[in-house]
Structure formats: C-alpha cells, structure tokens
Design a protein around this motif. Structure first.
Motif, PDB file in Angstrom:
ATOM      1  N   MET A  30       0.832  -1.204   0.000  1.00 57.16           N
ATOM      2  CA  MET A  30       0.000   0.000   0.000  1.00 57.16           C
ATOM      3  C   MET A  30       0.866   1.254   0.000  1.00 57.16           C
ATOM      4  O   MET A  30       0.572   2.223  -0.705  1.00 57.16           O
ATOM      5  N   THR A  31       1.944   1.249   0.771  1.00 52.74           N
ATOM      6  CA  THR A  31       2.860   2.393   0.790  1.00 52.74           C
ATOM      7  C   THR A  31       3.455   2.638  -0.589  1.00 52.74           C
ATOM      8  O   THR A  31       3.537   3.777  -1.051  1.00 52.74           O
ATOM      9  N   THR A  32       3.848   1.558  -1.251  1.00 53.18           N
ATOM     10  CA  THR A  32       4.455   1.682  -2.578  1.00 53.18           C
ATOM     11  C   THR A  32       3.463   2.236  -3.584  1.00 53.18           C
ATOM     12  O   THR A  32       3.783   3.155  -4.358  1.00 53.18           O
ATOM     13  N   LEU A  33       2.251   1.708  -3.608  1.00 54.22           N
ATOM     14  CA  LEU A  33       1.244   2.150  -4.582  1.00 54.22           C
ATOM     15  C   LEU A  33       0.886   3.618  -4.383  1.00 54.22           C
ATOM     16  O   LEU A  33       0.837   4.394  -5.345  1.00 54.22           O
ATOM     17  N   ILE A  34       0.632   4.006  -3.131  1.00 50.77           N
ATOM     18  CA  ILE A  34       0.255   5.399  -2.850  1.00 50.77           C
ATOM     19  C   ILE A  34       1.415   6.342  -3.149  1.00 50.77           C
ATOM     20  O   ILE A  34       1.238   7.406  -3.775  1.00 50.77           O
ATOM     21  N   MET A  93       0.996   3.417  10.011  1.00 46.25           N
ATOM     22  CA  MET A  93       2.258   3.093   9.345  1.00 46.25           C
ATOM     23  C   MET A  93       2.252   3.532   7.885  1.00 46.25           C
ATOM     24  O   MET A  93       3.231   4.091   7.390  1.00 46.25           O
ATOM     25  N   ILE A  94       1.154   3.281   7.192  1.00 49.15           N
ATOM     26  CA  ILE A  94       1.085   3.621   5.769  1.00 49.15           C
ATOM     27  C   ILE A  94       1.238   5.124   5.571  1.00 49.15           C
ATOM     28  O   ILE A  94       1.961   5.584   4.678  1.00 49.15           O
ATOM     29  N   LEU A 152      10.780  -0.132  -6.080  1.00 49.34           N
ATOM     30  CA  LEU A 152      11.568  -1.037  -5.245  1.00 49.34           C
ATOM     31  C   LEU A 152      12.089  -0.315  -4.010  1.00 49.34           C
ATOM     32  O   LEU A 152      12.066  -0.856  -2.900  1.00 49.34           O
ATOM     33  N   TYR A 153      12.543   0.922  -4.202  1.00 51.19           N
ATOM     34  CA  TYR A 153      13.019   1.710  -3.057  1.00 51.19           C
ATOM     35  C   TYR A 153      11.891   1.906  -2.044  1.00 51.19           C
ATOM     36  O   TYR A 153      12.084   1.727  -0.835  1.00 51.19           O
ATOM     37  N   ALA A 154      10.698   2.301  -2.515  1.00 52.02           N
ATOM     38  CA  ALA A 154       9.571   2.548  -1.620  1.00 52.02           C
ATOM     39  C   ALA A 154       9.188   1.279  -0.866  1.00 52.02           C
ATOM     40  O   ALA A 154       8.899   1.318   0.338  1.00 52.02           O
ATOM     41  N   PHE A 155       9.189   0.149  -1.578  1.00 53.29           N
ATOM     42  CA  PHE A 155       8.794  -1.111  -0.948  1.00 53.29           C
ATOM     43  C   PHE A 155       9.796  -1.528   0.122  1.00 53.29           C
ATOM     44  O   PHE A 155       9.413  -1.885   1.243  1.00 53.29           O
ATOM     45  N   VAL A 156      11.087  -1.473  -0.200  1.00 56.72           N
ATOM     46  CA  VAL A 156      12.118  -1.891   0.756  1.00 56.72           C
ATOM     47  C   VAL A 156      12.140  -0.963   1.967  1.00 56.72           C
ATOM     48  O   VAL A 156      12.346  -1.408   3.106  1.00 56.72           O
ATOM     49  N   HIS A 157      11.914   0.329   1.736  1.00 54.97           N
ATOM     50  CA  HIS A 157      11.882   1.285   2.848  1.00 54.97           C
ATOM     51  C   HIS A 157      10.788   0.917   3.840  1.00 54.97           C
ATOM     52  O   HIS A 157      11.015   0.902   5.061  1.00 54.97           O
ATOM     53  N   ALA A 158       9.598   0.613   3.343  1.00 53.43           N
ATOM     54  CA  ALA A 158       8.493   0.240   4.226  1.00 53.43           C
ATOM     55  C   ALA A 158       8.711  -1.150   4.827  1.00 53.43           C
ATOM     56  O   ALA A 158       8.373  -1.394   5.986  1.00 53.43           O
ATOM     57  N   TRP A 159       9.276  -2.059   4.049  1.00 54.61           N
ATOM     58  CA  TRP A 159       9.486  -3.437   4.488  1.00 54.61           C
ATOM     59  C   TRP A 159      10.464  -3.522   5.658  1.00 54.61           C
ATOM     60  O   TRP A 159      10.290  -4.316   6.580  1.00 54.61           O
ATOM     61  N   SER A 160      11.490  -2.688   5.642  1.00 48.73           N
ATOM     62  CA  SER A 160      12.560  -2.792   6.635  1.00 48.73           C
ATOM     63  C   SER A 160      12.451  -1.756   7.753  1.00 48.73           C
ATOM     64  O   SER A 160      13.297  -1.760   8.667  1.00 48.73           O
TER      65      SER A 160
END
Length: 228
Positions: A30-34, A93-94, A152-160
C-alpha cells in the motif's frame, strides 16, 4: 554440526511470524502504490512546470523536509496518531511511511522525466491528448525502468522500517516483520536460532525480488526512451 530447518519451522509455523509477514506485505504494498501515484504526478509537475512560480520552491521544500531525522519527529507523530485515533492501525504506518518516501521517489522520477524529450508530449497535445493522457499513455510506459527502481526503493523502505512501526503498534496481531524480531529477544536471553532464521525470512524475499527487478531495470534502460 548438522544443518536443520527446525528454527525456520518454529518461526513460520509455531509463532506469529507468518502474521507479521502478511502485515509487512500489506503495509509495504500500500505504501508503494500510494507513494508511486503521488510521486508520479509530483515529479512530472516539477519536471515540466519548474518555471511556474512556487513549483520549484515546493520541490526544494520536499527535499529539505526529507533531511529531517525521523527520531526528531517521533513524539509529534505519536501525538498526532493518538489524537487521530490511528494508533494500532495499518493506517498509522502507511501514512508515515508514505510521507517519508514521497520526497525521495519524486526527485528520483523527476531526474528521469527531465531526460524524456518534450517533443513527444507536444505531438500528443497536437493530436488532442490531455495532460493526464500524456502522463498515463506516454510518460508512464516510457518510464518503466524508473518506476521499477523507485517502486523497489519505496517497498524496501516500508518493508525494513523499524522505529515507526515499533512506536505506533503495540498489538501483536498488527506488528510488521522488523518490530516482530524484538519479540525473539528477552530481557536476559536471546533465541539466536529463531532470530537468525527470522532474519533470513525477512531478507531473502526482498533479495530475490531485487535481483529479478534489477534485470528488468537493465533491460528497460538499454531499450531506453528512444522506443516509439
């Protein structure tokens, strides 16, 4: 020493780590998409309308805001989430992850948009295409390599991310992966076997995705925007 998968079974089957995995996947997606949607429009505006009064100042303001350390904003953010009744929710979090991701993603996309010839857009305008039509029919397909890299940057940032997720979430059923690791460490003891197994579970999916997407990025960049 005999190799064993005992600790992986313990982490994935006998603990709540599977729940944390699903929570992280949802929050990160959700973070990545937004972030990508907002940053796409913001980056295009900064790239094509930089001479408009105030637009460049907004872009610089976003960059300066990104330089503020997260730890300096934890207390204000916590108070805001508490007053908005968003503590112990995915939304807390989002919202925060998206807020800290958008400036970087916007500037990454802007640098790519600057390299796209404006003649392509002018031809589309002559044919009657609207501004949004240009963005989603021309800019978006050409920008696939940049979108993959920034996504990919947005996803990894939220993931970690750890600090904000640990601060806003106290309900174990809503925890994400990195805060969930803290539950494997007691006050006086550390379950090293499960901790290392959990760390691998966190890292391996992202590493595999990165390797795959890296190939896609390279292929896209070699094709370049000269296509079409």
């Amino acid at each position: 020493m005999n190799p064993t998968v005992e600790h992986y079974q313990s982490v994935l089957i006998e603990s709540e780590f599977g729940t944390y995995l699903k929570n992280s996947a949802y929050v990160s997606t959700m973070t990545t998409l937004i972030s990508m949607f907002i940053a796409l429009l913001a980056a295009y505006t900064l790239s094509r309308m930089s001479k408009t009064p105030g637009i460049r100042a907004i872009g610089i303001g976003m960059l300066i805001a990104q330089m503020t350390p997260v730890v300096m904003l934890i207390i204000p953010l916590y108070v805001f989430m508490m007053k908005a009744n968003l503590l112990d929710t995915y939304a807390s979090m989002i919202i925060t992850y998206t807020t800290f991701t958008i400036p970087v993603v916007t500037w990454m996309l802007k640098s790519f948009f600057d390299s796209i010839p404006i003649d392509m857009e002018e031809s589309a305008f002559i044919d009657g295409c609207t501004r949004f039509g240009v963005i989603f029919r021309i800019i978006l397909p050409i920008s696939l390599p940049a979108l993959v890299a920034t996504g990919l940057y947005a996803f990894v940032h939220a993931w970690s991310e750890f600090v904000l997720g640990y601060t806003f979430i106290s309900d174990d059923s809503l925890r994400t992966l990195t805060p969930g690791l803290s539950l494997l460490m007691g006050l006086w003891t550390v379950d090293w076997g499960r901790l290392m197994a959990a760390s691998v579970v966190i890292v391996v999916p992202v590493a595999i995705g990165f390797v795959y997407l890296q190939k896609l990025i390279i292929e896209g960049l070699t094709a370049g925007s000269t296509k079409g």
